[in-house]
Design an enzyme around this catalytic site. Structure first.
Site, PDB file in Angstrom:
ATOM      1  N   LYS A   1      -1.319  -2.065  16.029  1.00 12.78           N
ATOM      2  CA  LYS A   1      -0.226  -1.239  15.517  1.00 12.78           C
ATOM      3  C   LYS A   1       0.152  -1.645  14.099  1.00 12.78           C
ATOM      4  CE  LYS A   1       4.399   0.322  16.984  1.00 12.78           C
ATOM      5  NZ  LYS A   1       5.433   0.157  18.041  1.00 12.78           N
TER       6      LYS A   1
ATOM      7  N   CYS B   1       3.652   4.721  19.693  1.00 12.57           N
ATOM      8  CA  CYS B   1       5.086   4.803  19.959  1.00 12.57           C
ATOM      9  C   CYS B   1       5.898   5.043  18.681  1.00 12.57           C
ATOM     10  CB  CYS B   1       5.537   3.540  20.693  1.00 12.57           C
ATOM     11  SG  CYS B   1       7.176   3.688  21.468  1.00 12.57           S
TER      12      CYS B   1
ATOM     13  N   GLU C   1       0.907   2.401  26.020  1.00 16.43           N
ATOM     14  CA  GLU C   1       1.367   1.131  25.454  1.00 16.43           C
ATOM     15  C   GLU C   1       1.883   0.233  26.582  1.00 16.43           C
ATOM     16  OE1 GLU C   1       4.554  -0.209  21.967  1.00 16.43           O
ATOM     17  OE2 GLU C   1       4.958   1.542  23.215  1.00 16.43           O
TER      18      GLU C   1
END
Length: 541
Positions: free
Chosen positions: A332, A386, A272
């Site tokens: 995401k 994440c 990321e």
């Protein structure tokens, strides 16, 4: 005071079960101690709330200091207090429902219910600190392949509470008859079964979990950790330097391949924020990523930021092929509150000058898996970026969308050298077992890792250093029982907890708050022939 002290110790014991300590048994001890203070002497609901709150403070305050690394202690302590309130709610529900009998059962479903509640509310929830994530080195981890993370949490709660209940029942049996084999022996035997049910189930599931490390097909992967120039919240100001670090580390891998000291990967994984200069709009970034892909001879999954037509950015992973450029994309889905967006911005701005540093990211839609072309065929890679790995639905959606392996790109540079990165890594290990998939974790500054489908790590990087992790990973298409069941185990536990709570409240209301008959009316008299009166014994309210 004694109960309060024990509740605090229980919370600290629960914290000790989480990385970096990974003393998994401390979670069992913590839940056992909490069960003891909530069950002995039938405490009232408000006592349960207080003991649960103290447990929550003892647990969350030492678990979450990484939140305040660069923004000060206020957000850290405020969040710890809010999460402790959830444990206060647990204390209330547990002391009420445990009056129904078989207390470990009600303790367990109450635990799962409150974990589910705080994992979804408010602002999408905060799943950090679920008991399941403390068990990566423990015997209960295989439960994840059957009942998911909620099943592992339930196993911890059932194991801890069952053992303490067993000891209490044996003690009462001894006090009653003077020997352990007295009238309470049947209940004690039941307590033994309840206490050992979770670990026995986990051990029974272990062989089928371990078999998932073997597959008829595999792919060679390489995770690149390029590192960041400096720590802190402003590391993104050096976006080009971060990109260049990852390009440079990829070139080092390519040189090792050309020299014959490393095997050429089929897929290269960047973390990321590896390129916060979007290669879709910046020709310079596109050129260096393309060159790196050609040099290493494999497509690169690039963590980047892409600005949409409405001006809002998405946290994106691009599948970048050296010959064709971007060929697939994942945006995401679950964006992080107070980081990628700020709910109630005017309100929280009053408490911290860092509030306006939160982004305004848009959540993505579409498939959670991307198709990556390799020399031996296409590989479907599921992505949970994440923050997303903490949520059950992220990895499950990826597997349902056809993922053969899982990828967790992450950026922990904003949390310094804290324990946060290790706590997050434990979540990836749980997801590997839960869905029977190998997991590649690529971090900008650490910790990066490669995780086998049984949850074991074959390689792991340090923090704030550049690194290349490479391995051949099995590809799987089958689905575990946990994947097929989805949210059902958690839903059943929540429903059982709610029904039990309603029944317990109803019973308590009927027996303690119903209409009372005056004492004189409850002691009827009989008239003897001599005219004397005598009250009947044993008849009362």
């Amino acid at each position: 005071m004694l109960r309060t002290a024990v509740a605090a110790v229980a919370g600290i014991a629960m914290w000790a079960a989480f990385p970096p300590h990974t003393w998994w048994f401390c979670a069992v001890i913590g839940t056992g101690l909490l069960f003891g203070v909530l069950s002995i002497g039938r405490p009232r609901a408000r006592t349960g709330a207080w003991l649960g709150f103290v447990f929550g403070l003892g647990f969350f305050v030492p678990l979450l200091p990484w939140i305040g690394v660069y923004v000060g202690p206020l957000p850290w302590l405020a969040l710890a207090v809010v999460l402790a309130v959830y444990q206060a709610l647990f204390g209330v529900i547990a002391v009420i429902t445990m009056r129904l009998g078989c207390p470990p059962l009600w303790f367990t479903v109450s635990w799962v219910f409150v974990e589910a509640l705080r994992s979804g509310f408010p602002f999408g929830g905060f799943p950090w600190g679920r008991a399941a994530f403390s068990q990566v080195d423990g015997p209960l981890l295989p439960l994840a392949s059957a009942f998911g993370a909620p099943g592992v949490s339930a196993g911890v709660a059932l194991f801890g509470s069952g053992v303490v209940w067993l000891l209490a029942v044996l003690y009462r049996a001894y006090r009653t008859s003077g020997q352990p084999g007295g009238p309470g022996v049947r209940v004690a035997f039941l307590a033994v079964v309840v206490a050992l049910l979770a670990p026995m189930s986990a051990i029974a599931l272990t062989p089928s979990t371990l078999e998932k490390t073997v597959s008829s097909s595999s792919t060679k992967v390489a995770a690149i950790q390029g590192n960041v120039p400096r720590l802190g919240l402003e590391f993104n100001a050096q976006r080009r330097a971060v990109l260049d670090n990852h390009v440079r580390t990829t070139y080092a891998l390519a040189a090792a391949v050309d020299a014959g000291t490393a095997e050429r990967p089929d897929i290269v994984f960047w973390p990321e924020n590896a390129s916060d200069i979007s290669p879709l709009t910046n020709a310079d970034a596109a050129a260096v990523i393309t060159a790196a892909s050609i040099a290493v001879g494999a497509p690169i999954l690039v963590g980047t930021l892409v600005r949409n037509a409405d001006g809002r950015p998405t946290n994106t992973v691009l599948v970048w092929d050296g010959q064709r450029g971007p060929i697939d994309r994942y945006d995401k889905h679950i964006v992080q509150p107070f980081g990628e967006y700020l709910p109630w911005r005017p309100f929280f701005r009053m408490f911290s000058s860092y509030a306006d540093m939160a982004g305004n990211f848009a959540p993505g839609t579409g498939s959670s898996a991307v198709m990556v072309p390799t020399r031996s065929g296409n590989v479907d890679v599921g992505i949970a970026t994440c923050w997303e790995v903490a949520f059950d639905r992220a990895a499950r959606d990826a597997v349902d969308d056809g993922a053969q392996i899982l990828f967790v790109p992450t950026n922990n540079a904003t949390f310094g050298r804290s324990t946060m990165t290790y706590q997050q890594l434990a979540m990836s290990q749980v997801r590997a077992v839960e869905h029977g998939r190998a997991v590649v974790v690529a971090a900008t500054s650490g910790v990066s890792a490669i995780v086998e489908p049984d949850g074991t790590m074959t390689s792991q990087s340090g923090v704030f250093t550049s690194a290349v992790l490479a391995n051949r990973l099995p590809l799987h298409e089958g689905r575990t029982l946990a994947t097929r069941l989805g949210d059902w185990p958690q839903t059943v536990a929540v429903v059982v907890a709610l029904v039990g709570l309603l029944v317990a409240i109803r019973r308590r209301t009927r027996f303690t708050d119903g209409p009372r008959v005056p004492p004189a009316a409850t002691q009827p008299a009989t008239v003897r022939p001599s005219g004397e009166t005598k009250e009947l014994d044993g008849i009362g309210e």
